[in-house]
Design a protein around this motif. Structure first.
Motif, PDB file in Angstrom:
ATOM      1  N   GLY A   1       0.798  -1.215   0.000  1.00 11.18           N
ATOM      2  CA  GLY A   1       0.000   0.000   0.000  1.00 11.18           C
ATOM      3  C   GLY A   1       0.829   1.261   0.000  1.00 11.18           C
ATOM      4  N   VAL A   2       0.146   2.358  -0.234  1.00 11.15           N
ATOM      5  CA  VAL A   2       0.749   3.675  -0.144  1.00 11.15           C
ATOM      6  C   VAL A   2      -0.109   4.468   0.808  1.00 11.15           C
ATOM      7  CG1 VAL A   2       1.323   5.773  -1.372  1.00 11.15           C
ATOM      8  CG2 VAL A   2       1.581   3.572  -2.502  1.00 11.15           C
ATOM      9  N   GLY A   3       0.454   4.972   1.875  1.00 10.83           N
ATOM     10  CA  GLY A   3      -0.374   5.712   2.790  1.00 10.83           C
ATOM     11  C   GLY A   3       0.303   6.056   4.083  1.00 10.83           C
ATOM     12  N   GLY A   4      -0.215   5.579   5.184  1.00 10.48           N
ATOM     13  CA  GLY A   4       0.126   6.082   6.498  1.00 10.48           C
ATOM     14  C   GLY A   4       1.570   5.960   6.928  1.00 10.48           C
ATOM     15  N   PRO A   5       1.846   6.374   8.179  1.00 12.79           N
ATOM     16  CA  PRO A   5       3.219   6.489   8.646  1.00 12.79           C
ATOM     17  C   PRO A   5       3.787   5.208   9.178  1.00 12.79           C
ATOM     18  CG  PRO A   5       1.751   7.338  10.270  1.00 12.79           C
ATOM     19  CD  PRO A   5       0.903   6.914   9.122  1.00 12.79           C
ATOM     20  N   GLY A   6       3.546   4.089   8.503  1.00  9.37           N
ATOM     21  CA  GLY A   6       4.235   2.901   8.958  1.00  9.37           C
ATOM     22  C   GLY A   6       3.473   1.644   8.728  1.00  9.37           C
ATOM     23  N   PHE A   7       2.170   1.692   8.760  1.00 12.26           N
ATOM     24  CA  PHE A   7       1.329   0.524   8.811  1.00 12.26           C
ATOM     25  C   PHE A   7       1.101  -0.023   7.423  1.00 12.26           C
ATOM     26  CE2 PHE A   7      -2.969  -0.982  10.622  1.00 12.26           C
ATOM     27  CZ  PHE A   7      -2.405  -2.077  11.160  1.00 12.26           C
ATOM     28  N   VAL A   8       1.699  -1.157   7.095  1.00 17.01           N
ATOM     29  CA  VAL A   8       1.574  -1.795   5.801  1.00 17.01           C
ATOM     30  C   VAL A   8       1.942  -0.840   4.684  1.00 17.01           C
ATOM     31  CG1 VAL A   8       0.109  -3.382   4.511  1.00 17.01           C
ATOM     32  CG2 VAL A   8      -0.429  -2.890   6.860  1.00 17.01           C
ATOM     33  N   THR A   9       2.779   0.150   4.970  1.00 19.79           N
ATOM     34  CA  THR A   9       3.108   1.116   3.935  1.00 19.79           C
ATOM     35  C   THR A   9       4.527   1.616   3.910  1.00 19.79           C
ATOM     36  OG1 THR A   9       2.233   2.824   5.382  1.00 19.79           O
ATOM     37  CG2 THR A   9       0.827   2.070   3.612  1.00 19.79           C
ATOM     38  N   GLU A  10       5.383   1.395   4.872  1.00 20.52           N
ATOM     39  CA  GLU A  10       6.685   1.993   4.685  1.00 20.52           C
ATOM     40  C   GLU A  10       7.852   1.312   5.322  1.00 20.52           C
ATOM     41  OE1 GLU A  10       7.092   3.087   7.772  1.00 20.52           O
ATOM     42  OE2 GLU A  10       5.462   4.346   8.248  1.00 20.52           O
ATOM     43  N   ARG A  11       8.439   1.848   6.399  1.00 17.94           N
ATOM     44  CA  ARG A  11       9.798   1.504   6.748  1.00 17.94           C
ATOM     45  C   ARG A  11       9.881   0.177   7.465  1.00 17.94           C
ATOM     46  NH1 ARG A  11      12.722   7.034   7.305  1.00 17.94           N
ATOM     47  NH2 ARG A  11      14.460   5.792   7.941  1.00 17.94           N
ATOM     48  N   GLY A  12       9.624  -0.905   6.798  1.00 20.31           N
ATOM     49  CA  GLY A  12       9.724  -2.198   7.433  1.00 20.31           C
ATOM     50  C   GLY A  12       9.653  -3.254   6.372  1.00 20.31           C
ATOM     51  N   SER A  13       8.640  -4.143   6.457  1.00 21.05           N
ATOM     52  CA  SER A  13       8.590  -5.203   5.467  1.00 21.05           C
ATOM     53  C   SER A  13       8.419  -4.645   4.071  1.00 21.05           C
ATOM     54  CB  SER A  13       7.458  -6.177   5.796  1.00 21.05           C
ATOM     55  OG  SER A  13       6.217  -5.524   5.829  1.00 21.05           O
ATOM     56  N   PHE A  14       7.850  -3.451   3.933  1.00 22.08           N
ATOM     57  CA  PHE A  14       7.765  -2.786   2.624  1.00 22.08           C
ATOM     58  C   PHE A  14       9.160  -2.539   2.078  1.00 22.08           C
ATOM     59  CE2 PHE A  14       7.327   1.317   0.257  1.00 22.08           C
ATOM     60  CZ  PHE A  14       6.626   0.795  -0.805  1.00 22.08           C
ATOM     61  N   ARG A  15      10.110  -2.339   2.980  1.00 26.15           N
ATOM     62  CA  ARG A  15      11.462  -2.059   2.561  1.00 26.15           C
ATOM     63  C   ARG A  15      12.418  -3.176   2.942  1.00 26.15           C
ATOM     64  NH1 ARG A  15      12.997   1.071   5.649  1.00 26.15           N
ATOM     65  NH2 ARG A  15      14.759   2.161   4.835  1.00 26.15           N
ATOM     66  N   ALA A  16      11.886  -4.330   3.300  1.00 23.74           N
ATOM     67  CA  ALA A  16      12.756  -5.427   3.703  1.00 23.74           C
ATOM     68  C   ALA A  16      13.541  -5.943   2.500  1.00 23.74           C
ATOM     69  CB  ALA A  16      11.929  -6.557   4.312  1.00 23.74           C
TER      70      ALA A  16
ATOM     71  N   ALA B   1      10.516   4.691  -2.834  1.00 22.41           N
ATOM     72  CA  ALA B   1      11.020   6.043  -2.657  1.00 22.41           C
ATOM     73  C   ALA B   1       9.883   7.059  -2.728  1.00 22.41           C
ATOM     74  CB  ALA B   1      12.075   6.351  -3.722  1.00 22.41           C
ATOM     75  N   PHE B   2       8.943   6.839  -3.632  1.00 19.61           N
ATOM     76  CA  PHE B   2       7.788   7.739  -3.744  1.00 19.61           C
ATOM     77  C   PHE B   2       7.000   7.762  -2.446  1.00 19.61           C
ATOM     78  CE2 PHE B   2       3.223   8.167  -4.499  1.00 19.61           C
ATOM     79  CZ  PHE B   2       3.168   9.439  -5.070  1.00 19.61           C
ATOM     80  N   VAL B   3       6.739   6.582  -1.887  1.00 21.41           N
ATOM     81  CA  VAL B   3       5.984   6.489  -0.631  1.00 21.41           C
ATOM     82  C   VAL B   3       6.728   7.207   0.490  1.00 21.41           C
ATOM     83  CG1 VAL B   3       5.132   4.913   1.147  1.00 21.41           C
ATOM     84  CG2 VAL B   3       4.831   4.338  -1.259  1.00 21.41           C
ATOM     85  N   LEU B   4       8.018   6.951   0.608  1.00 21.66           N
ATOM     86  CA  LEU B   4       8.806   7.568   1.669  1.00 21.66           C
ATOM     87  C   LEU B   4       8.842   9.083   1.528  1.00 21.66           C
ATOM     88  CD1 LEU B   4      11.725   5.007   1.875  1.00 21.66           C
ATOM     89  CD2 LEU B   4       9.880   5.320   3.532  1.00 21.66           C
ATOM     90  N   ASP B   5       8.921   9.565   0.304  1.00 19.96           N
ATOM     91  CA  ASP B   5       8.904  11.010   0.081  1.00 19.96           C
ATOM     92  C   ASP B   5       7.574  11.616   0.515  1.00 19.96           C
ATOM     93  OD1 ASP B   5      11.465  11.013  -0.942  1.00 19.96           O
ATOM     94  OD2 ASP B   5      10.826  10.985  -3.047  1.00 19.96           O
ATOM     95  N   GLN B   6       6.481  10.930   0.209  1.00 25.75           N
ATOM     96  CA  GLN B   6       5.169  11.437   0.607  1.00 25.75           C
ATOM     97  C   GLN B   6       5.044  11.488   2.126  1.00 25.75           C
ATOM     98  OE1 GLN B   6       2.598  12.508  -1.617  1.00 25.75           O
ATOM     99  NE2 GLN B   6       4.422  12.458  -2.906  1.00 25.75           N
ATOM    100  N   ILE B   7       5.488  10.445   2.788  1.00 29.24           N
ATOM    101  CA  ILE B   7       5.394  10.382   4.248  1.00 29.24           C
ATOM    102  C   ILE B   7       6.272  11.452   4.894  1.00 29.24           C
ATOM    103  CG2 ILE B   7       5.981   8.955   6.256  1.00 29.24           C
ATOM    104  CD1 ILE B   7       5.157   6.533   4.489  1.00 29.24           C
TER     105      ILE B   7
END
Length: 279
Positions: free
Chosen positions: A4-19, A31-37
């Motif tokens: 997903g693309v969205g909130g500050p961590g939940f199923v959307t960014e700095r973890g398994s999304f970036r594993a 990178a797009f998601v991280l920039d938005q966050i």
């Protein structure tokens, strides 16, 4: 942290999304998601607070664990520190290096990006002066192990700051309470450490750190977030997993869409930051 693309961590960014198991062809999307966050007010406020707390001195070694696109590594380098980003994704390391090369710090060799994970940092004992770690621990099965690893690489007197989300604080309105409970419950079950925010002080003190500061910021989703980002996809994912029915999913998204049209949608959650010192 995942599709997903969205909130500050939940199923959307700095973890398994970036594993590290995520294919490198997803790096542009990540990178797009991280920039938005990174542009959200709550995240900007916590980043600024964290930097003030650890404020590396010129010549010190400062490490960002889970460095993503490298913006926080560059921020550490502005203090004159040798700044190192630790990142498991080769694609994101390459993107971070590309961005850094366009800066004075990058051209001067004041930043670098290395492969590694929070649970196994590629540094010797006491080799680091500053560690920051943002929105990573919620995706770590044993966050205490990761924080003890940070303690290992920090010298005595070294500083650390952690930022993370607490998904027990999530509010979405208006929505059927039972449907929302089942949806959020499903997503929390998919996250290794969904209540990470409230545990930051605990994992730091258990690792032997002395707490030096603590703060929080509320993420508030704009009205368009009712149909985009994490909220815009959560009903589909939950229905596919069997947590809610297709009819419930359709009713959920219509309720939020109608609310957003009249300016009545609300989604928020709390993010926390704690700084500490190694004795």
């Amino acid at each position: 942290m995942s599709e997903g693309v969205g909130g500050p961590g939940f199923v959307t960014e700095r973890g398994s999304f970036r594993a590290e198991h995520v294919a490198d062809q997803n790096a542009e999307r990540q990178a797009f998601v991280l920039d938005q966050i990174a542009g959200r007010p709550a995240v900007r406020a916590l980043k600024a607070w964290a930097l003030e707390q650890v404020a590396p001195a010129a010549g010190e070694t400062a490490v960002d664990v889970g460095s993503g696109t490298g913006e926080d590594v560059l921020a550490l380098a502005t203090y004159g520190a040798h700044a190192i980003g630790v990142e498991p994704s080769p694609g994101l390391r390459a993107e971070a290096a590309r961005r850094a090369a366009a800066t004075q710090a990058g051209r001067a060799g004041g930043v670098e990006f290395v492969e590694g994970r929070a649970e196994g940092l590629p540094f010797g004992d006491g080799a680091v002066d500053v560690v920051r770690c943002e929105r990573v621990l919620q995706h770590v099965d044993e966050p205490g192990d990761a924080v003890r690893e940070m303690a290992r690489v920090l010298r005595p007197g070294g500083r650390v700051v952690l930022i993370d989300t607490d998904w027990g604080t999530a509010i979405i309105h208006p929505a059927d309470p039972d449907v929302l409970r089942r949806m959020l419950g499903y997503f929390r079950d998919q996250t290794a450490n969904p209540y990470s925010g409230r545990r930051l002080r605990e994992v730091l003190t258990d690792a032997g750190f002395e707490i030096t500061g603590e703060t929080a910021a509320t993420w508030i989703e704009p009205q368009e977030g009712a149909t985009t980002g994490f909220v815009g996809m959560m009903h589909t994912t939950a229905a596919r997993a069997g947590a809610i029915t297709e009819d419930e999913a359709a009713a959920f998204t219509k309720t939020l869409s109608d609310a957003a049209e009249r300016g009545a949608f609300h989604m928020s959650l709390t993010m926390y930051a704690v700084s500490a010192r190694k004795p």
